[in-house]
Structures are given as structure tokens and as C-alpha cells.
Design a protein around this motif. Structure first.
Motif, PDB file in Angstrom:
ATOM      1  N   UNK A 221       0.853  -1.196   0.000  1.00 26.60           N
ATOM      2  CA  UNK A 221       0.000   0.000   0.000  1.00 26.60           C
ATOM      3  C   UNK A 221       0.887   1.243   0.000  1.00 26.60           C
ATOM      4  N   UNK A 222       0.468   2.311  -0.668  1.00 24.68           N
ATOM      5  CA  UNK A 222       1.278   3.531  -0.647  1.00 24.68           C
ATOM      6  C   UNK A 222       1.187   4.235   0.697  1.00 24.68           C
ATOM      7  N   UNK A 223       2.352   4.715   1.131  1.00 24.15           N
ATOM      8  CA  UNK A 223       2.433   5.578   2.328  1.00 24.15           C
ATOM      9  C   UNK A 223       2.914   6.953   1.899  1.00 24.15           C
ATOM     10  N   UNK A 224       2.971   7.167   0.552  1.00 25.29           N
ATOM     11  CA  UNK A 224       3.280   8.479  -0.037  1.00 25.29           C
ATOM     12  C   UNK A 224       4.612   9.078   0.420  1.00 25.29           C
ATOM     13  N   UNK A 225       5.536   8.218   0.805  1.00 27.16           N
ATOM     14  CA  UNK A 225       6.889   8.626   1.229  1.00 27.16           C
ATOM     15  C   UNK A 225       6.905   9.441   2.528  1.00 27.16           C
ATOM     16  N   UNK A 226       5.756   9.434   3.265  1.00 26.25           N
ATOM     17  CA  UNK A 226       5.779  10.231   4.508  1.00 26.25           C
ATOM     18  C   UNK A 226       5.713   9.330   5.738  1.00 26.25           C
ATOM     19  N   UNK A 227       6.265   9.819   6.852  1.00 29.34           N
ATOM     20  CA  UNK A 227       6.275   9.082   8.108  1.00 29.34           C
ATOM     21  C   UNK A 227       4.838   8.863   8.622  1.00 29.34           C
ATOM     22  N   UNK A 228       4.028   9.932   8.523  1.00 28.22           N
ATOM     23  CA  UNK A 228       2.657   9.853   9.049  1.00 28.22           C
ATOM     24  C   UNK A 228       1.852   8.785   8.314  1.00 28.22           C
ATOM     25  N   UNK A 229       1.935   8.793   6.975  1.00 32.13           N
ATOM     26  CA  UNK A 229       1.148   7.814   6.200  1.00 32.13           C
ATOM     27  C   UNK A 229       1.703   6.411   6.405  1.00 32.13           C
ATOM     28  N   UNK A 230       3.041   6.307   6.552  1.00 30.20           N
ATOM     29  CA  UNK A 230       3.627   4.981   6.771  1.00 30.20           C
ATOM     30  C   UNK A 230       3.099   4.375   8.057  1.00 30.20           C
ATOM     31  N   UNK A 231       2.988   5.218   9.101  1.00 31.14           N
ATOM     32  CA  UNK A 231       2.458   4.745  10.388  1.00 31.14           C
ATOM     33  C   UNK A 231       0.990   4.335  10.258  1.00 31.14           C
ATOM     34  N   UNK A 232       0.216   5.170   9.561  1.00 34.91           N
ATOM     35  CA  UNK A 232      -1.238   4.942   9.387  1.00 34.91           C
ATOM     36  C   UNK A 232      -1.474   3.603   8.683  1.00 34.91           C
ATOM     37  N   UNK A 233      -0.733   3.341   7.601  1.00 34.62           N
ATOM     38  CA  UNK A 233      -0.932   2.096   6.836  1.00 34.62           C
ATOM     39  C   UNK A 233      -0.558   0.895   7.693  1.00 34.62           C
TER      40      UNK A 233
END
Ligand code: GZL
Length: 345
Positions: A221-233
Motif C-alpha cells: 500500500x502507498x504511504x506516499x513517502x511520509x512518516x505519518x502515512x507509513x504509520x497509518x498504513x
């Protein structure tokens, strides 16, 4: 006898007109490499550029500030071009939007800059605006991300990493760690949808495990290269399933976000779940030292000097490589710990 106007005045006038005609943007030989812009101004005896010399104006269309890597790249570009009196830098931050990058390029064209630098947020959709730059005789350098294949005539050189190799190196570390016949469930945190860095790191990693039946990507799944999205996924996935052995993140920022999610789920990142990132930012080296991350595949963001050298080489009429590659390494274990004090970003 009527005083004749010294003929040398006429000669100077002719030379002045010739020099004025030589200024302005370079022509374009249509092969993607642009003829060297005309020599501008003079250098002093010690070959330092004369302050009155016409500066080389560089317009750079940056993506944004989504990651520590990107911030390091921006710092490298700004430091390189603002510290050199030969250059003037016009810099734009597109806040992750391709339409803002396209607008910035059009502004640079209207301003008649000498060179355009572009870090394309995604691979596709550049043909029209890069054709406008080419028609204006302004050479374009791609930095760190590429554009759809087949458009090589629209830019002089791509300066950046081999993302497929980075993905392959991530897979190689994992197989060396677990063994070729192991059973390994993997979560893949992908970069920005459509970005060459995401597409190619995915391709390299998946190619690296295609003949290892025990290695399965159970979620990607994409986390859009950001820390916040990586954590969310990662949080969302762990709510469904905790039987995973590896997280492969297309950049360290998403890996660091996943580490937070894994800890909050009561598991030990680096031990229960091995963490693989890409970029080589300092925070990743620190996480490896703390035992919370296992490996970072380096991707060099300090591309300012290479861009400056490429511009000067073009100006000097040298033939440039279509792909000016960055040299990179893979850091894990004691090698990462030993390298930490010397990391620049
Ligand atoms: C790679 C670059 C990527 C980094 C990410 O050259 O485009 O974009 O790996 C960044 O950290 O967001």
C-alpha cells in the motif's frame, strides 16, 4: 585635412554588436543535448568569475518537503548554487503537486532562465511543458526521479539513483537474513503513486523474490513517502494481522512511521518484525543503532554538486551522459553504527 574618425571606433562598435548578438539562451540541436550556452562575461586573472559577468540562471522545480531525504536534497541544491557567484538560483516548492511544478517551469521559461532543473513528482504528464522548454532553447536536467521512457529528447541528463538496484539490494539483504527457503510474510509500504522511485523500488524488490516461493508480499500500500502515512498504513494492517516477518518501506520516513505503529501494537520492531528502508537518512542509522530497524539502502540526496558540474560541462560544450548515476551503499549492523557519526543528512 578633415580629421578622420579613428577607424578603431567603428571596429569596437562592430565588436559590441557581435557580442550582444551572442548573448541569450542557447540553441537546441534537437537531440535533447543542447548546444553550450555562449560564454558569458570574463574571469579575473586568478580565474575567479568577474562579479559583473552574466550569471547562469538556474530555475529548479522541487517537489516539496515530504521526507528527510527531500529536505537534504533541497539543502544541497540551495547551498551549491547560492554559494557560487557564477549562478543565480530560482527555486520553487510544488507542495507535492505536479500542476505546481508545471506552472513553475512555465514561469522559468518566461523568465528566460539558462537552465531548468526538475525533480518530477510522478513519471507521466511532462511531454507538453518540457517541449515548451526545448522550443525555448532551455536545457532541462532531471534530478532524482525520472519521467516516462521514450522522452529522452526532452532533457539533457537524468542525475540520480538506480531505484531498481535499490529494490534488488533490499531483497538480497532479506534473503541473506532469513535464508532462501524461509517462509516470510512481507508488508510493502510503497512511495508516491506514479513516482519512478516507487515504481522501480517495487519492481527491483519483487524481481528479487520472484523465484523464492516462501517469500510473500501479503500487503502492499502507498504511504506516499511520509512518516505519518507509513504509520497509518501499518497501524491499519496490524489490526487485521500480526503474522508478518518483514516491512519493506520505499523510504526511511515510512519505515520510521511503521516502527512507531509496531511498537504501539506491542511488538518489537527490528526483532519481531525486520524493518528495511531506503534513503540512508540519519534517523534510520539511529534506529538501526537502537535495534529498531535492520537495514537502510542508501539513496544519495546531495545532488547539488553533480547538477552544477553537469551545467558547467554543458556550458563548456562537453558531451554528457544521459544518466549521471549516484554511487550508493547498503548499511546494516555494525557497518551502519560505525557510519552514523559521518552521515551528513
Ligand atoms: C529518491 C527520491 C525519493 C526518496 C524519498 O530519489 O525521489 O523521494 O527516496 C523522497 O524519501 O520522498
Amino acid at each position: 585635412m578633415k580629421r578622420q574618425k579613428p577607424y578603431w571606433l567603428a571596429l569596437i562598435a562592430i565588436m559590441m554588436i557581435a557580442m550582444m548578438a551572442g548573448c541569450g539562451n542557447s540553441g537546441n540541436n534537437g537531440a535533447g543535448n543542447t548546444e553550450a550556452p555562449p560564454a558569458t562575461g570574463t574571469a579575473n586573472e586568478d580565474n575567479t568569475p568577474d562579479a559583473s559577468a552574466k550569471k547562469i540562471v538556474v530555475g529548479f522545480a522541487q517537489i516539496g518537503q515530504e521526507s528527510g531525504w527531500r529536505d537534504a536534497e533541497t539543502a544541497s541544491i540551495k547551498e551549491t548554487f547560492t554559494n557560487d557567484p557564477q549562478f543565480e538560483l530560482k527555486f520553487s516548492d510544488a507542495q507535492q503537486k505536479q500542476e505546481n511544478q508545471i506552472k513553475a517551469i512555465r514561469t522559468f521559461i518566461a523568465q528566460k532562465v539558462d537552465v531548468i532543473g526538475l525533480a518530477p513528482v510522478v513519471e507521466s504528464g511532462w511531454e507538453t511543458v518540457l517541449k515548451e522548454a526545448k522550443d525555448a532553447g532551455i536545457p532541462v536536467f532531471l534530478l532524482d526521479r525520472g519521467i516516462t521512457k521514450g522522452n529522452e529528447d526532452l532533457y539533457t541528463s537524468f542525475i540520480g539513483s538506480d531505484f531498481i538496484l535499490e529494490g534488488e539490494n533490499a531483497a538480497k539483504w532479506m534473503i541473506d537474513e532469513f535464508g532462501a527457503d524461509a517462509t516470510v510474510n512481507i508488508v510493502q509500504l510503497e512511495g508516491t503513486v506514479g513516482a519512478s522511485a516507487a515504481n522501480d523500488r517495487k519492481k527491483g524488490f519483487e524481481d528479487g523474490i520472484k523465484d523464492k516461493p516462501g517469500y510473500k508480499i501479503v500487503y502492499s500500500q502507498t504511504g506516499d513517502f511520509t512518516r505519518a502515512k507509513g504509520k497509518e498504513v501499518m497501524e491499519a494492517y496490524l489490526k487485521k494481522d500480526k503474522n508478518i516477518q518483514v516491512v519493506y518501506a520505499h523510504n526511511d520516513d515510512m519505515a520510521l512511521g511503521a516502527i512507531q505503529a509496531i511498537e504501539e501494537a506491542g511488538l518489537k520492531p527490528g526483532t519481531d518484525i525486520k524493518i528495511i528502508g531506503v534513503d540512508g537518512i540519519k534517523a534510520a542509522f539511529e534506529a538501526i543503532k537502537e535495534g529498531k530497524m535492520n537495514v537502510t539502502v542508501e539513496c544519495n540526496p546531495l545532488l547539488g554538486p553533480q547538477l552544477k558540474q553537469a551545467i558547467l560541462d554543458l556550458k563548456a560544450g562537453k558531451e554528457l551522459e544521459k544518466w549521471i548515476k549516484s554511487e550508493e551503499d547498503v548499511y546494516f549492523g555494525q557497518k551502519a553504527i560505525d557510519a552514523l557519526p559521518n552521515r551528513k543528512y
